[in-house]
Design an enzyme around this catalytic site. Structure first.
Site, PDB file in Angstrom:
ATOM      1  N   GLY A   1     -46.129 -24.094   2.574  1.00  0.00           N
ATOM      2  CA  GLY A   1     -47.006 -25.133   3.080  1.00  0.00           C
ATOM      3  C   GLY A   1     -48.437 -24.669   3.230  1.00  0.00           C
ATOM      4  O   GLY A   1     -48.859 -23.665   2.650  1.00  0.00           O
TER       5      GLY A   1
ATOM      6  N   TYR B   1     -44.069 -28.807  -3.060  1.00  0.00           N
ATOM      7  CA  TYR B   1     -42.771 -29.153  -2.472  1.00  0.00           C
ATOM      8  C   TYR B   1     -42.933 -29.485  -0.993  1.00  0.00           C
ATOM      9  O   TYR B   1     -42.633 -30.594  -0.554  1.00  0.00           O
ATOM     10  CB  TYR B   1     -41.757 -28.034  -2.693  1.00  0.00           C
ATOM     11  CG  TYR B   1     -40.419 -28.211  -1.987  1.00  0.00           C
ATOM     12  CD1 TYR B   1     -40.044 -29.421  -1.419  1.00  0.00           C
ATOM     13  CD2 TYR B   1     -39.514 -27.161  -1.899  1.00  0.00           C
ATOM     14  CE1 TYR B   1     -38.823 -29.579  -0.778  1.00  0.00           C
ATOM     15  CE2 TYR B   1     -38.290 -27.309  -1.261  1.00  0.00           C
ATOM     16  CZ  TYR B   1     -37.959 -28.518  -0.697  1.00  0.00           C
ATOM     17  OH  TYR B   1     -36.756 -28.671  -0.059  1.00  0.00           O
TER      18      TYR B   1
ATOM     19  N   SER C   1     -33.187 -22.583  -7.262  1.00  0.00           N
ATOM     20  CA  SER C   1     -32.605 -21.504  -8.050  1.00  0.00           C
ATOM     21  C   SER C   1     -31.093 -21.678  -8.217  1.00  0.00           C
ATOM     22  O   SER C   1     -30.397 -22.078  -7.286  1.00  0.00           O
ATOM     23  CB  SER C   1     -32.858 -20.146  -7.393  1.00  0.00           C
ATOM     24  OG  SER C   1     -34.242 -19.840  -7.383  1.00  0.00           O
TER      25      SER C   1
ATOM     26  N   ARG D   1     -34.716 -19.919   5.117  1.00  0.00           N
ATOM     27  CA  ARG D   1     -33.943 -18.746   4.733  1.00  0.00           C
ATOM     28  C   ARG D   1     -32.617 -19.212   4.121  1.00  0.00           C
ATOM     29  O   ARG D   1     -31.541 -18.750   4.482  1.00  0.00           O
ATOM     30  CB  ARG D   1     -33.730 -17.803   5.929  1.00  0.00           C
ATOM     31  CG  ARG D   1     -33.170 -18.434   7.193  1.00  0.00           C
ATOM     32  CD  ARG D   1     -32.853 -17.350   8.228  1.00  0.00           C
ATOM     33  NE  ARG D   1     -32.275 -17.872   9.446  1.00  0.00           N
ATOM     34  CZ  ARG D   1     -32.937 -18.097  10.577  1.00  0.00           C
ATOM     35  NH1 ARG D   1     -34.242 -17.846  10.641  1.00  0.00           N
ATOM     36  NH2 ARG D   1     -32.309 -18.558  11.650  1.00  0.00           N
TER      37      ARG D   1
ATOM     38  N   SER E   1     -38.476 -13.060  -6.259  1.00  0.00           N
ATOM     39  CA  SER E   1     -39.425 -13.029  -5.145  1.00  0.00           C
ATOM     40  C   SER E   1     -38.983 -13.794  -3.916  1.00  0.00           C
ATOM     41  O   SER E   1     -39.738 -13.887  -2.950  1.00  0.00           O
ATOM     42  CB  SER E   1     -40.779 -13.571  -5.619  1.00  0.00           C
ATOM     43  OG  SER E   1     -40.626 -14.827  -6.258  1.00  0.00           O
ATOM     44  N   SER E   2     -37.779 -14.353  -3.916  1.00  0.00           N
ATOM     45  CA  SER E   2     -37.299 -14.980  -2.691  1.00  0.00           C
ATOM     46  C   SER E   2     -37.094 -13.903  -1.632  1.00  0.00           C
ATOM     47  O   SER E   2     -36.493 -12.866  -1.908  1.00  0.00           O
ATOM     48  CB  SER E   2     -35.979 -15.711  -2.929  1.00  0.00           C
ATOM     49  OG  SER E   2     -35.411 -16.104  -1.694  1.00  0.00           O
TER      50      SER E   2
ATOM     51  N   ASN F   1     -36.464 -15.527 -10.909  1.00  0.00           N
ATOM     52  CA  ASN F   1     -36.903 -15.509  -9.512  1.00  0.00           C
ATOM     53  C   ASN F   1     -36.532 -14.175  -8.875  1.00  0.00           C
ATOM     54  O   ASN F   1     -35.376 -13.945  -8.530  1.00  0.00           O
ATOM     55  CB  ASN F   1     -36.265 -16.674  -8.748  1.00  0.00           C
ATOM     56  CG  ASN F   1     -36.791 -16.791  -7.330  1.00  0.00           C
ATOM     57  OD1 ASN F   1     -37.572 -15.962  -6.865  1.00  0.00           O
ATOM     58  ND2 ASN F   1     -36.370 -17.829  -6.636  1.00  0.00           N
TER      59      ASN F   1
ATOM     60  N   GLY G   1     -48.848 -24.483  -0.902  1.00  0.00           N
ATOM     61  CA  GLY G   1     -49.784 -25.225  -0.070  1.00  0.00           C
ATOM     62  C   GLY G   1     -50.552 -26.329  -0.757  1.00  0.00           C
ATOM     63  O   GLY G   1     -51.580 -26.772  -0.243  1.00  0.00           O
TER      64      GLY G   1
END
Length: 395
Positions: free
Chosen positions: A305, A355, A119, A145, A213-214, A211, A334
């Site tokens: 993940g 990722y 981002s 974080r 939703s972080s 974004n 995931g």
């Protein structure tokens, strides 16, 4: 400051002095030695480098083009046409790896069908204090974080504009570019931050991601509320439509997996009402699934993940149903195999991203996912990826 400069120089030295080893491992990438990466190279690097230094090294190596072009040829059955563009294959790199647009071309070389940068925040910011990334190798997971550490719009714009013509050709060849937008931590006007991102980077993107939703920026997830989201997205769409020229990017919203049923209904309602072009489902989770083994599992931050996989896929399934399959979905969370990718596609995703799998399995995972996905499509009687999108809802 002196210590930071010393660490940076040391890391740069590792990159330069380790060139021979990197070239050797590049050869292994080219020959697709998944086992070497998963069992030896990636665990070895993780023992040598803390997670953030390893991330910086990976971005640097990729940006320098030290990793060779993947030799796997994408078949026609992997092609997807969505969001106004052709995607040579449906497997992209999720936002968070190349936060500042430094390694776009190197990522395409690894075989990704699309790259998402970000981002990116309006002004440069450091993000949260270190340490802020934690590996859970027993779980094939990561907790981060970061907090939107970013070089800022101006730097990223300059970097991407320098390769604008190259990207135009890549996009025409089926390799689009997405740019993920965030807000500054101290900003009191989120809509203004995202609008500035649209104005600055919109002309350089095939799609933009809002974004909201972080979990690592205070108050950000509250923007997923119906009233707040409608206000924010109305402003973003207004700015997108006001961009000059015919090249106007699609606008997508990235949502969290930690939503109530009402939250999901509200997001779907707003997306349909405003004509949002797509959804990215999902970001990291603040939940901690039962059974996590990693010693650092209690660290604060977003979990990504394997433990996120099923929660993400279920959220894709629900959002596809709530939008009647009319709003394209990019599924993320995931993905480390062709089976993972196909499950998300059959649940309703038109494209997928990965990722965290890169951290544990290395670059060969990109080709592995594509090869396995193609084999599974044939095995299950699908002629193309498009045929499989939302197939679970037609049973």
């Amino acid at each position: 400051m002196a210590w930071r400069q010393l660490r940076k120089r040391a890391l740069d030295a590792v990159i330069i002095l380790g060139g021979g080893g990197l070239l050797f491992t590049s050869y292994l990438t080219a020959t697709g030695d998944d086992h070497f990466y998963a069992e030896y190279l990636m665990p070895g690097l993780q023992r040598l480098l803390d997670p953030e230094s390893a991330h910086r090294l990976a971005v640097r190596v990729t940006s320098l083009g030290l990793l060779p072009r993947a030799t796997f040829q994408d078949s026609d059955m992997l092609e997807v046409k969505v969001l106004g563009h052709k995607f040579r294959n449906p497997v992209g790199i999720a936002a968070g790896f190349d936060k500042n647009g430094e390694a776009v071309d190197g990522l395409y070389k690894l075989g990704f069908g699309f790259v998402e940068v970000g981002s990116v925040t309006p002004q440069p910011q450091e993000g949260n204090p270190r340490p802020r990334v934690f590996r859970l190798p027993e779980d094939q997971a990561v907790i981060n974080r970061y907090g939107f550490n970013s070089h800022g719009l101006s730097v990223v714009e300059h970097r991407l504009r320098a390769r604008q013509q190259k990207q135009a050709q890549l996009t025409a060849d089926g390799l689009p570019l997405g740019i993920n937008l965030g807000k500054n931590k101290t900003s009191e006007d989120a809509a203004a931050d995202y609008a500035e991102g649209v104005r600055t980077l919109g002309p350089l993107a095939d799609y933009l991601v809002v974004n909201v939703s972080s979990p690592n920026t205070a108050g950000l997830r509250s923007l997923q509320g119906k009233t707040e989201l409608r206000h924010l997205l109305s402003k973003v769409l207004q700015e997108r439509d006001a961009l000059k020229g015919t090249r106007k990017p699609a606008v997508l919203v990235k949502i969290a997996p930690d939503l109530t049923a009402q939250d999901k209904e509200d997001i779907a309602s707003v997306a349909r009402e405003l004509g949002i072009d797509g959804l990215i489902v999902t970001n990291t989770t603040v939940s901690r699934p039962v059974g996590l083994q990693g010693a650092l599992r209690s660290e604060t931050g977003g979990l990504s993940g394997k433990p996120l996989r099923d929660l993400s896929t279920q959220t894709i399934r629900e959002m596809y149903a709530l939008t009647q399959g009319r709003i394209p979905i990019i599924g993320v969370g995931g993905v480390s195999s062709g089976q993972d990718a196909l499950e998300k596609i059959q649940a309703g995703a038109s494209l997928v991203q990965l990722y965290t799998a890169l951290i544990f399995l290395g670059p060969p995972v990109v080709v592995r996912v594509k090869r396995e996905l193609e084999a599974l499509l044939k095995e299950r009687g699908f002629t193309t990826v498009t045929d499989a999108i939302g197939a679970d809802h037609r049973r």
